[in-house]
Design a protein around this motif. Structure first.
Motif, short mmCIF file in Angstrom:
data_model
loop_
_atom_site.label_atom_id
_atom_site.label_comp_id
_atom_site.label_asym_id
_atom_site.label_seq_id
_atom_site.Cartn_x
_atom_site.Cartn_y
_atom_site.Cartn_z
N MET A 180 -48.34 47.26 64.63
CA MET A 180 -49.67 47.75 64.48
C MET A 180 -49.81 48.84 63.47
O MET A 180 -50.40 48.49 62.42
CB MET A 180 -50.37 48.02 65.78
CG MET A 180 -51.82 48.67 65.52
SD MET A 180 -52.57 49.25 67.40
CE MET A 180 -51.69 50.79 67.41
N VAL A 181 -48.95 49.73 63.46
CA VAL A 181 -49.14 51.02 62.56
C VAL A 181 -48.50 50.61 61.21
O VAL A 181 -49.50 50.77 60.16
CB VAL A 181 -48.08 52.15 63.11
CG1 VAL A 181 -47.87 53.06 62.10
CG2 VAL A 181 -48.70 52.60 64.26
N SER A 182 -47.73 49.67 61.12
CA SER A 182 -47.12 49.42 59.78
C SER A 182 -48.28 48.42 59.18
O SER A 182 -48.59 48.69 57.91
CB SER A 182 -45.98 48.45 59.95
OG SER A 182 -45.49 48.03 58.70
N VAL A 183 -48.93 47.45 59.98
CA VAL A 183 -49.81 46.51 59.24
C VAL A 183 -50.76 47.50 58.75
O VAL A 183 -51.73 47.23 57.70
CB VAL A 183 -49.93 45.44 60.02
CG1 VAL A 183 -51.01 44.50 59.52
CG2 VAL A 183 -48.76 44.51 60.36
N ILE A 184 -51.46 48.06 59.81
CA ILE A 184 -52.79 48.75 59.39
C ILE A 184 -52.61 49.86 58.53
O ILE A 184 -53.62 49.86 57.63
CB ILE A 184 -53.10 49.51 60.78
CG1 ILE A 184 -53.67 48.62 61.95
CG2 ILE A 184 -54.51 50.60 60.54
CD1 ILE A 184 -54.84 47.62 61.45
N ASN A 185 -51.67 50.28 58.31
CA ASN A 185 -51.35 51.48 57.30
C ASN A 185 -51.16 50.48 55.91
O ASN A 185 -51.64 51.26 54.83
CB ASN A 185 -50.22 52.18 57.59
CG ASN A 185 -50.60 53.32 58.23
OD1 ASN A 185 -51.70 53.88 58.43
ND2 ASN A 185 -49.77 54.33 59.22
N ASP A 186 -50.52 49.58 56.00
CA ASP A 186 -50.42 48.74 54.49
C ASP A 186 -51.85 48.38 54.08
O ASP A 186 -52.04 48.46 52.99
CB ASP A 186 -49.48 47.54 54.83
CG ASP A 186 -49.26 46.81 53.56
OD1 ASP A 186 -48.78 47.53 52.63
OD2 ASP A 186 -49.07 45.49 53.77
N LEU A 187 -52.63 47.88 55.08
CA LEU A 187 -53.96 47.43 54.70
C LEU A 187 -54.77 48.83 54.02
O LEU A 187 -55.50 48.70 53.10
CB LEU A 187 -54.66 46.68 55.57
CG LEU A 187 -54.15 45.21 56.02
CD1 LEU A 187 -54.78 44.78 57.26
CD2 LEU A 187 -54.46 44.28 54.97
N ALA A 188 -54.62 49.80 54.99
CA ALA A 188 -55.51 50.88 54.57
C ALA A 188 -55.20 51.61 53.15
O ALA A 188 -56.10 51.89 52.54
CB ALA A 188 -55.44 51.95 55.64
#
Length: 319
Positions: A180-188
């Motif tokens: 979750m943290v990895s994907v969300i931060n990548d998009l953000a």
């Protein structure tokens, strides 16, 4: 041809809200409403007079018909919505609470919206808008919807459009916290404006300091970060400015769901209309405050006139 204002995408669900407090298993009567973070924002944008579009897939069922008719009445462009005869429209049950957050039970597995994939990205439709607002919910639903999210974001950035991103964390939808943290931060970090809540910021960056949360994203190329602080308002930071905009006092909190989406509506609409960042954040705080004073997720979202009247009264005491 002039561009329309703002487009978003995600899953809409029919929501049945309990008519009396208590555990959901004990409730006999429910009131039907519409739910979904992205449709919340689309409704909010449209009520403020912006040309708004929403992209999704709905089941070829009565719930899908209800959602289409509802959004059409709200003057939202749904020409990017497709029908699916094999998968249903999702729905949810929501408890009525006297304080705190309500209990929500979702029925969304294998829904029509969860089948959206990268091949469904209509670049021509999306780039007919000058701004994309997205949340972290579609990337959490399925591998397909994650591909759609990345495709939509990349299409808009390639066309020179602006993008806002609200993490809207849903840990239960992810296989792990790390993913979750990895994907969300990548998009953000690919977006222009990032709008985390303070608790979300702590999960995503490891810090509960709003300034450090903002710095994390600014260092990766984001141009504006607004950290939602609940009743205290919001902290904002850009490459050249920062500050805290105080929240508005609310006498009675009816339901907190939809407050964060309301904040996004206020900030994004303000930025698109050329307000200063503090003014846009103040608008976000105002719509968030209005949102918590009603039961439905977006029932309290205002028209321009209602928003102006509310701000005038809150800031000057004059109705």
């Amino acid at each position: 041809m002039s561009l329309k204002d703002v487009v978003t995408f995600g899953e809409a669900m029919v929501m049945f809200v309990a008519e009396q407090p208590g555990a959901l298993k004990d409730i006999d009567k429910f009131c039907r409403r519409l739910a979904g973070a992205e449709v919340n924002t689309a409704v909010g944008f449209a009520r403020l007079g912006l040309s708004a579009g929403w992209v999704s897939r709905l089941g070829a069922d009565v719930f899908g018909e209800y959602i289409r008719e509802y959004l059409d009445r709200e003057n939202i462009d749904i020409s990017g919505v497709t029908s699916d005869s094999r998968h249903p429209t999702g729905f949810q049950l929501k408890s009525k609470v006297l304080e705190g957050d309500p209990q929500v039970q979702y029925f969304r597995k294998n829904s029509a919206a969860s089948t959206l994939s990268g091949t469904d990205v209509d670049v021509g439709y999306l780039t007919g808008f000058r701004h994309l607002h997205m949340t972290g919910i579609p990337p959490a639903l399925t591998k397909n919807t994650r591909e759609f999210a990345y495709g939509a974001l990349e299409a808009m950035k390639a066309a020179g459009r602006s993008v806002s991103f609200d993490p809207n964390l849903r840990p239960a939808l992810w296989s792990s916290r790390e993913e979750m943290v990895s994907v969300i931060n990548d998009l953000a970090c690919r977006a222009d404006w990032v709008l985390p809540g303070i608790q979300e910021g702590e999960i995503l960056t490891g810090s509960r300091d709003p300034r450090a949360i903002a710095e994390f994203y600014l260092n990766k190329g984001v141009s504006l970060v607004a950290v939602k602080l609940g009743p205290e308002g919001a902290y904002f930071r850009t490459q050249t400015d920062e500050g805290t905009v105080q929240g508005f006092k609310v006498e009675e909190v009816v339901d907190t769901v939809g407050a964060g989406d309301g904040f996004a509506v206020g900030l994004v609409s303000g930025m698109l209309e050329g307000l200063t960042v503090p003014q846009a954040v103040q608008r976000g705080n105002a719509i968030g405050a209005l949102a918590v004073q009603s039961e439905g997720d977006h029932d309290g979202y205002p028209t321009n006139l209602k928003l102006e009247t509310y701000l005038q009264y809150q800031l000057t005491g004059v109705k």
